[in-house]
Design a protein around this motif. Structure first.
Motif, mmCIF file in Angstrom:
data_model
loop_
_atom_site.group_PDB
_atom_site.id
_atom_site.type_symbol
_atom_site.label_atom_id
_atom_site.label_comp_id
_atom_site.label_asym_id
_atom_site.label_seq_id
_atom_site.Cartn_x
_atom_site.Cartn_y
_atom_site.Cartn_z
ATOM 1 N N GLY A 32 0.793 -1.223 0.000
ATOM 2 C CA GLY A 32 0.000 0.000 0.000
ATOM 3 C C GLY A 32 0.824 1.272 0.000
ATOM 4 O O GLY A 32 0.384 2.299 -0.479
ATOM 5 N N ALA A 33 2.035 1.195 0.511
ATOM 6 C CA ALA A 33 2.888 2.383 0.538
ATOM 7 C C ALA A 33 3.551 2.639 -0.812
ATOM 8 O O ALA A 33 3.967 3.751 -1.097
ATOM 9 C CB ALA A 33 3.955 2.246 1.617
ATOM 10 N N VAL A 34 3.646 1.605 -1.632
ATOM 11 C CA VAL A 34 4.355 1.727 -2.904
ATOM 12 C C VAL A 34 3.354 1.545 -4.052
ATOM 13 O O VAL A 34 3.407 0.592 -4.820
ATOM 14 C CB VAL A 34 5.529 0.726 -3.005
ATOM 15 N N PHE A 35 2.406 2.450 -4.095
ATOM 16 C CA PHE A 35 1.426 2.533 -5.167
ATOM 17 C C PHE A 35 0.607 1.262 -5.354
ATOM 18 O O PHE A 35 0.162 0.954 -6.442
ATOM 19 C CB PHE A 35 2.091 2.977 -6.476
ATOM 20 N N ASN A 36 0.470 0.504 -4.276
ATOM 21 C CA ASN A 36 -0.325 -0.727 -4.273
ATOM 22 C C ASN A 36 0.239 -1.801 -5.201
ATOM 23 O O ASN A 36 -0.464 -2.727 -5.600
ATOM 24 C CB ASN A 36 -1.793 -0.452 -4.593
ATOM 25 N N ALA A 37 1.518 -1.676 -5.530
ATOM 26 C CA ALA A 37 2.172 -2.667 -6.380
ATOM 27 C C ALA A 37 2.546 -3.889 -5.545
ATOM 28 O O ALA A 37 2.626 -3.824 -4.318
ATOM 29 C CB ALA A 37 3.414 -2.070 -7.024
ATOM 30 N N TRP A 38 2.751 -4.995 -6.218
ATOM 31 C CA TRP A 38 3.121 -6.253 -5.576
ATOM 32 C C TRP A 38 4.595 -6.536 -5.842
ATOM 33 O O TRP A 38 5.026 -6.567 -6.999
ATOM 34 C CB TRP A 38 2.275 -7.399 -6.132
ATOM 35 N N LEU A 39 5.365 -6.765 -4.779
ATOM 36 C CA LEU A 39 6.786 -7.071 -4.888
ATOM 37 C C LEU A 39 6.960 -8.557 -5.171
ATOM 38 O O LEU A 39 6.462 -9.400 -4.423
ATOM 39 C CB LEU A 39 7.501 -6.687 -3.584
ATOM 40 N N HIS A 40 7.660 -8.857 -6.247
ATOM 41 C CA HIS A 40 7.984 -10.236 -6.607
ATOM 42 C C HIS A 40 9.495 -10.331 -6.747
ATOM 43 O O HIS A 40 10.127 -9.423 -7.285
ATOM 44 C CB HIS A 40 7.332 -10.631 -7.943
ATOM 45 N N THR A 41 10.063 -11.437 -6.258
ATOM 46 C CA THR A 41 11.501 -11.644 -6.387
ATOM 47 C C THR A 41 11.786 -13.036 -6.907
ATOM 48 O O THR A 41 10.942 -13.924 -6.855
ATOM 49 C CB THR A 41 12.227 -11.487 -5.032
ATOM 50 N N ARG A 42 12.965 -13.181 -7.391
ATOM 51 C CA ARG A 42 13.459 -14.503 -7.785
ATOM 52 C C ARG A 42 14.532 -14.861 -6.774
ATOM 53 O O ARG A 42 15.601 -14.270 -6.790
ATOM 54 C CB ARG A 42 14.052 -14.442 -9.184
ATOM 55 N N GLY A 43 14.206 -15.733 -5.842
ATOM 56 C CA GLY A 43 15.177 -16.169 -4.852
ATOM 57 C C GLY A 43 15.108 -15.413 -3.531
ATOM 58 O O GLY A 43 15.998 -15.547 -2.710
ATOM 59 N N GLY A 44 14.080 -14.607 -3.334
ATOM 60 C CA GLY A 44 13.940 -13.888 -2.066
ATOM 61 C C GLY A 44 14.669 -12.560 -2.063
ATOM 62 O O GLY A 44 15.254 -12.148 -3.060
ATOM 63 N N GLY A 145 -7.562 9.900 -0.174
ATOM 64 C CA GLY A 145 -7.103 10.306 -1.510
ATOM 65 C C GLY A 145 -6.237 9.246 -2.162
ATOM 66 O O GLY A 145 -6.354 8.984 -3.357
ATOM 67 N N THR A 146 -5.371 8.639 -1.375
ATOM 68 C CA THR A 146 -4.505 7.579 -1.901
ATOM 69 C C THR A 146 -5.333 6.350 -2.258
ATOM 70 O O THR A 146 -5.119 5.733 -3.313
ATOM 71 C CB THR A 146 -3.408 7.234 -0.885
ATOM 72 N N ARG A 147 -6.293 5.989 -1.413
ATOM 73 C CA ARG A 147 -7.157 4.839 -1.724
ATOM 74 C C ARG A 147 -7.939 5.084 -3.016
ATOM 75 O O ARG A 147 -8.104 4.179 -3.842
ATOM 76 C CB ARG A 147 -8.109 4.548 -0.561
ATOM 77 N N LEU A 148 -8.403 6.305 -3.205
ATOM 78 C CA LEU A 148 -9.125 6.656 -4.433
ATOM 79 C C LEU A 148 -8.203 6.536 -5.644
ATOM 80 O O LEU A 148 -8.582 5.987 -6.684
ATOM 81 C CB LEU A 148 -9.693 8.069 -4.322
ATOM 82 N N MET A 149 -6.971 7.006 -5.510
ATOM 83 C CA MET A 149 -6.001 6.899 -6.602
ATOM 84 C C MET A 149 -5.737 5.426 -6.928
ATOM 85 O O MET A 149 -5.689 5.040 -8.098
ATOM 86 C CB MET A 149 -4.698 7.596 -6.221
ATOM 87 N N TYR A 150 -5.607 4.579 -5.908
ATOM 88 C CA TYR A 150 -5.365 3.160 -6.144
ATOM 89 C C TYR A 150 -6.561 2.505 -6.833
ATOM 90 O O TYR A 150 -6.394 1.634 -7.687
ATOM 91 C CB TYR A 150 -5.047 2.427 -4.842
ATOM 92 N N TRP A 151 -7.751 2.910 -6.472
ATOM 93 C CA TRP A 151 -8.950 2.389 -7.137
ATOM 94 C C TRP A 151 -8.895 2.747 -8.626
ATOM 95 O O TRP A 151 -9.179 1.911 -9.482
ATOM 96 C CB TRP A 151 -10.202 2.980 -6.485
ATOM 97 N N MET A 152 -8.495 3.975 -8.913
ATOM 98 C CA MET A 152 -8.382 4.398 -10.315
ATOM 99 C C MET A 152 -7.300 3.592 -11.031
ATOM 100 O O MET A 152 -7.488 3.184 -12.178
ATOM 101 C CB MET A 152 -8.104 5.897 -10.400
ATOM 102 N N PHE A 153 -6.165 3.378 -10.372
ATOM 103 C CA PHE A 153 -5.102 2.560 -10.973
ATOM 104 C C PHE A 153 -5.651 1.193 -11.369
ATOM 105 O O PHE A 153 -5.397 0.710 -12.474
ATOM 106 C CB PHE A 153 -3.947 2.339 -9.986
ATOM 107 N N ASP A 154 -6.385 0.564 -10.460
ATOM 108 C CA ASP A 154 -6.937 -0.772 -10.729
ATOM 109 C C ASP A 154 -7.876 -0.769 -11.924
ATOM 110 O O ASP A 154 -7.870 -1.703 -12.729
ATOM 111 C CB ASP A 154 -7.692 -1.307 -9.507
ATOM 112 N N HIS A 155 -8.683 0.257 -12.044
ATOM 113 C CA HIS A 155 -9.681 0.313 -13.105
ATOM 114 C C HIS A 155 -9.154 0.903 -14.414
ATOM 115 O O HIS A 155 -9.846 0.839 -15.434
ATOM 116 C CB HIS A 155 -10.925 1.058 -12.618
#
Length: 173
Positions: A32-44, A145-155
């Motif tokens: 949620g702090a980083v634009f609602n993006a999901w962190l993925h790694t290869r190997g941790g 405001g941030t939650r609203l922005m994230y909703w817009m990002f999703d849509h």
């Protein structure tokens, strides 16, 4: 070669350092702090591991990089490149320092390529990331405001450039 500078952002968060660390480094759920993006790694989260920040659907990769350092719960550093730009790579560093009953968080963007879309985004994004981190850790959610922005990002994800599609950015590269 482009001129580079560093950008530094700081904030105090009234919380336990482990809680702040978890919010910055969690995988398997939206950051949620980083634009609602999901962190993925290869190997941790180990030095040299490939990493990405993806949309929640996984259809687009927003940022690619490599873990440079991970020293729980005090320091996390990774390289950073937005997939939608051809800008040079920079480094992002999160430093957490216990202070009294809370944590001082310093976000550094190192080698920020001046005059680029990346520089513009990172300069405005640093403050937002730390403000969102503070709100989430202290209250359990980002501002309205941030939650609203994230909703817009999703849509509006369908509007992201084709070059950001996940098939163009395999994590195992």
């Amino acid at each position: 070669m482009a001129d580079t500078t560093d950008a530094v952002f700081k904030i105090f968060i009234q919380a336990d350092i482990q809680r702040v660390w978890r919010e910055l480094t969690k995988t398997g759920e939206a950051q949620g702090a980083v634009f609602n993006a999901w962190l993925h790694t290869r190997g941790g989260l180990v030095p040299g591991a490939a990493m990405q920040m993806q949309t929640g659907t996984g259809k687009h990769v927003l940022v690619v990089g490599e873990v440079v350092a991970c020293e729980p719960p005090h320091r996390f550093v990774h390289t950073h490149r937005f997939t939608q730009h051809d800008d040079p790579v920079c480094q992002v560093s999160y430093e957490l320092k216990p202070v009294g009953s809370g944590v001082e968080v310093t976000l550094r963007v190192i080698g920020l390529p001046e005059g680029t879309p990346t520089a513009k985004s990172m300069r405005s994004g640093g403050t937002m990331i730390l403000n969102s981190l503070k709100a989430i850790v202290e209250t359990g959610r980002p501002s309205f405001g941030t939650r609203l922005m994230y909703w817009m990002f999703d849509h509006m994800e369908f509007m992201l450039p084709a070059r950001t599609r996940s098939e163009h950015w395999p994590l195992d590269k």
